[in-house]
Scaffold this motif. Structure first.
Motif, mmCIF file in Angstrom:
data_model
loop_
_atom_site.group_PDB
_atom_site.id
_atom_site.type_symbol
_atom_site.label_atom_id
_atom_site.label_comp_id
_atom_site.label_asym_id
_atom_site.label_seq_id
_atom_site.Cartn_x
_atom_site.Cartn_y
_atom_site.Cartn_z
ATOM 1 N N CYS A 198 0.881 -1.203 -0.020
ATOM 2 C CA CYS A 198 0.016 -0.162 -0.127
ATOM 3 C C CYS A 198 1.523 1.345 -0.123
ATOM 4 O O CYS A 198 1.457 1.814 1.124
ATOM 5 N N LEU A 199 0.622 2.675 -0.975
ATOM 6 C CA LEU A 199 1.202 3.238 -1.234
ATOM 7 C C LEU A 199 0.993 4.481 -0.905
ATOM 8 O O LEU A 199 -0.032 4.945 -1.790
ATOM 9 N N GLY A 200 0.856 5.296 0.228
ATOM 10 C CA GLY A 200 0.524 6.861 0.280
ATOM 11 C C GLY A 200 1.663 7.646 -0.377
ATOM 12 O O GLY A 200 2.537 7.417 -1.002
ATOM 13 N N THR A 201 0.932 8.905 -0.789
ATOM 14 C CA THR A 201 1.515 9.933 -1.546
ATOM 15 C C THR A 201 1.749 10.693 -0.902
ATOM 16 O O THR A 201 1.136 11.681 0.034
ATOM 17 N N GLY A 202 2.635 11.222 -0.596
ATOM 18 C CA GLY A 202 3.316 12.681 0.009
ATOM 19 C C GLY A 202 2.752 12.809 1.425
ATOM 20 O O GLY A 202 3.117 11.884 2.305
ATOM 21 N N GLU A 203 1.942 14.340 1.952
ATOM 22 C CA GLU A 203 1.737 13.864 3.217
ATOM 23 C C GLU A 203 0.380 12.631 3.123
ATOM 24 O O GLU A 203 -0.028 12.815 4.782
ATOM 25 N N PHE A 204 0.287 12.334 2.654
ATOM 26 C CA PHE A 204 -1.191 11.204 2.234
ATOM 27 C C PHE A 204 -0.694 9.678 3.472
ATOM 28 O O PHE A 204 -0.645 8.967 2.371
ATOM 29 N N MET A 205 0.281 9.872 4.717
ATOM 30 C CA MET A 205 -0.139 8.454 4.905
ATOM 31 C C MET A 205 -0.697 7.630 5.635
ATOM 32 O O MET A 205 -0.917 6.991 5.685
ATOM 33 N N TYR A 206 -1.238 8.237 6.944
ATOM 34 C CA TYR A 206 -2.121 8.124 7.651
ATOM 35 C C TYR A 206 -2.950 6.874 7.481
ATOM 36 O O TYR A 206 -3.693 6.114 7.786
ATOM 37 N N GLN A 243 8.915 -7.760 -6.031
ATOM 38 C CA GLN A 243 8.316 -7.432 -4.434
ATOM 39 C C GLN A 243 7.654 -8.218 -4.149
ATOM 40 O O GLN A 243 7.442 -8.707 -2.974
ATOM 41 N N TYR A 244 6.646 -7.949 -5.125
ATOM 42 C CA TYR A 244 4.968 -7.505 -5.073
ATOM 43 C C TYR A 244 4.471 -8.352 -5.591
ATOM 44 O O TYR A 244 4.651 -8.467 -6.633
ATOM 45 N N ASP A 245 2.864 -8.886 -5.795
ATOM 46 C CA ASP A 245 1.831 -9.429 -6.361
ATOM 47 C C ASP A 245 1.435 -8.110 -6.682
ATOM 48 O O ASP A 245 0.875 -8.296 -8.473
ATOM 49 N N GLU A 246 0.680 -7.271 -5.628
ATOM 50 C CA GLU A 246 0.012 -5.974 -6.719
ATOM 51 C C GLU A 246 0.419 -4.840 -5.349
ATOM 52 O O GLU A 246 0.876 -5.001 -4.259
ATOM 53 N N ILE A 247 0.131 -3.921 -6.178
ATOM 54 C CA ILE A 247 0.584 -2.253 -5.162
ATOM 55 C C ILE A 247 -0.971 -1.859 -4.949
ATOM 56 O O ILE A 247 -2.165 -2.046 -6.059
ATOM 57 N N PHE A 248 -1.521 -1.208 -4.584
ATOM 58 C CA PHE A 248 -2.532 0.235 -3.896
ATOM 59 C C PHE A 248 -1.691 1.182 -4.149
ATOM 60 O O PHE A 248 -1.425 1.474 -2.439
ATOM 61 N N VAL A 249 -1.622 2.109 -4.907
ATOM 62 C CA VAL A 249 -1.572 3.615 -4.820
ATOM 63 C C VAL A 249 -2.794 4.366 -4.521
ATOM 64 O O VAL A 249 -3.846 4.440 -4.684
ATOM 65 N N PHE A 250 -2.355 5.505 -3.200
ATOM 66 C CA PHE A 250 -3.551 6.187 -2.444
ATOM 67 C C PHE A 250 -3.793 7.199 -3.055
ATOM 68 O O PHE A 250 -2.240 7.802 -2.799
ATOM 69 N N VAL A 251 -3.742 7.563 -3.756
ATOM 70 C CA VAL A 251 -3.995 8.997 -3.834
ATOM 71 C C VAL A 251 -5.019 9.714 -3.135
ATOM 72 O O VAL A 251 -6.573 9.600 -3.399
ATOM 73 N N GLU A 252 -4.997 11.192 -2.608
ATOM 74 C CA GLU A 252 -6.149 11.847 -1.498
ATOM 75 C C GLU A 252 -7.562 12.524 -2.618
ATOM 76 O O GLU A 252 -8.064 12.385 -2.332
ATOM 77 N N ARG A 253 -6.923 13.488 -3.342
ATOM 78 C CA ARG A 253 -7.666 13.856 -4.045
ATOM 79 C C ARG A 253 -7.999 13.411 -6.032
ATOM 80 O O ARG A 253 -8.084 11.847 -5.615
#
Length: 471
Positions: free
Chosen positions: A358-366, A424-434
């Motif tokens: 799971c990949l947060g972006t910038g300040e969008f981490m929590y 390294q991973y089977d899949e990735i979830f990328v999270f973008v706040e807007r």
């Protein structure tokens, strides 16, 4: 609390001195003076060279879930543990976690999960109005997880590097050594500052403490606040730095206490190498990337305000309400818990791989971190960053690969992904706040293609007036 990088080879919890040869010509010596949980330095951080003339080195945390992928409960539990240390030092409360439990949590993912859940079940009640402030970019999630260890009369906000044109920043201050120095403080209600009798500043690492002193000066000047605690994972202030804290206390008539999981001092010799184009980057065969898009904005409350990058009214994309950027209280935290549960349940139903990032972006981490913690075994979390770091394939060096791309938010700012490797991973979830704009995301998708993760899920939270995208 394990991470998934190779461990260093000197795991002595009683270690007091260590010399880190970061790169040729740059060394940092560490002298530990306090380590209340007897934590191993190698469990806390590795070292890397920054691409920054102001400060050429970086303590790369193994707890934050920023540059190094980690188990979500590690990052969340580290914040809760820092909250426990605050309760012990400031309130005289018995720590909910024993030193032995903490050490076991570093050795087992299962124990890390158990410890985090235990701390969440035994939240610390505060009657005194207390405001927690996390520093952007790196400590937004850490500050939020410290706040989340408490209940009662508590509030939280995090600073931001973003500019939000239709809001007024209540406090502006600088992080002098950073590549992006400006911090802004947007809150829906300035009463969050006025109502706090104690302010807890949360950062991942204090080297000189100038950033904390800068915001304390601003908070005292505008709101007259006099009682401060600075909480961090690592505190490396020199005697001269500590003297500056005492001098500011005397100058303003305020109280400042500092606490950290590990305290000590550092010595720096040399300067970093010049940046070498492509050093440490992964240049695998670029493959086409099929992105599954998930608009989960309906699960979350939004704030009706706009930021830079979306001036066109047809593309008006509000921010999320409960990230902490605009201030929140314990009741808002409970609302966020419900939102996160629903969102995680939906995304878990879309998961197909055994080992996912799971990949947060910038300040969008929590919020990405909390969702990741609910998505089951084999899930790791980290975030993109604006911070430029020298990548280098070297034993015990913190950053072995780097991917640079243009901001997906429409800003003219370079962003980076570190320590992600093909296979390294089977899949990735990328999270973008807007909103995720296809044109702005072109360079990001090129870098994802270089990594070669078979399945990519793009998850965004932007409640859009136009061009709403669903799976």
């Amino acid at each position: 609390m394990k991470n998934i990088t190779s461990p260093a080879c000197s795991p002595n919890p009683n270690e007091r001195e260590r010399l880190y040869n970061i790169v040729d010509g740059l060394e940092v010596g560490v002298s530990v003076t306090a380590n209340p949980y007897r934590l191993k330095l190698d469990d806390l951080f590795q070292m890397a060279a920054r691409i920054n003339k102001k400060r050429g080195f970086l303590f790369v945390s193994k707890l934050l879930g920023k540059h190094i992928p980690v188990r979500p409960s590690l990052s969340l539990g580290a914040g809760a543990l820092l909250g426990c240390l605050y309760a012990e030092r400031e309130l005289g409360l018995r720590n909910a976690a024993s030193a032995e439990e903490v050490r076991l949590a570093f050795e087992s993912e299962e124990q890390a999960d158990l410890l985090y859940r235990k701390l969440m079940e035994r939240k610390i009640h505060l009657d005194e109005p207390t405001l927690f402030i996390g520093f952007a970019e790196t400590a937004t999630a850490l500050g939020h997880s410290v706040f989340d260890a408490f209940e009662g009369n508590v509030t939280f906000m995090h600073t931001t590097r973003e500019r939000i044109d239709d809001l007024v920043s209540e406090i502006d201050f600088e992080e002098e050594h950073s590549h992006a120095v400006a911090h802004r403080c947007y809150v829906r209600d300035p009463g969050i500052f006025r109502g706090a009798s104690k302010i807890v500043l949360v950062d991942d690492e204090i080297t000189t403490g100038k950033t904390a002193l800068n915001i304390i000066r601003e908070l005292h000047g505008k709101f007259g606040k006099t009682d401060y605690v600075v909480a961090s994972l690592l505190d490396w202030r020199s005697q001269a730095d500590r003297k500056r804290f005492v001098e500011l206390e005397n100058e303003l008539g305020v109280r400042i206490r500092c606490l950290a999981l590990v305290e000590g001092s550092i010595s720096v010799n040399g300067s970093p190498l010049e940046e070498r184009a492509g050093a440490g980057r992964e240049f695998g065969t670029q493959s086409s990337v099929h992105i599954n898009r998930h608009d989960i904005s309906s699960f979350f409350a939004h704030l009706d305000t706009e930021g830079e990058g979306y001036a066109d009214e047809e593309r008006s994309v509000p921010y999320l309400m409960h990230t902490g950027r605009f201030g929140m209280n314990a009741r808002n935290g409970e609302e966020l818990d419900r939102e996160l549960g629903s969102a995680a349940e939906y995304l878990l139903s879309r998961r197909s791989g055994e080992r996912i990032l799971c990949l947060g972006t910038g300040e969008f981490m929590y919020i990405p971190m909390r969702i990741a913690e609910l998505m089951g075994d084999g899930t790791y979390i980290q975030s993109t960053t604006r911070s430029p770091i020298h990548p280098l394939r070297k034993e015990e060096y913190a950053v072995s690969s780097a991917y640079r791309y243009d901001s997906v938010d429409g800003e003219d700012v370079a962003n980076y992904m570190y320590n992600i490797h093909p296979g390294q991973y089977d899949e990735i979830f990328v999270f973008v706040e807007r909103e995720y704009d296809l044109k702005n995301g072109e360079s990001f998708e090129r870098e994802l293609a270089r990594i070669g993760i078979p399945i990519v899920h793009l998850v965004f939270f932007g409640k859009q007036n136009e061009r709403r995208v669903t799976e």
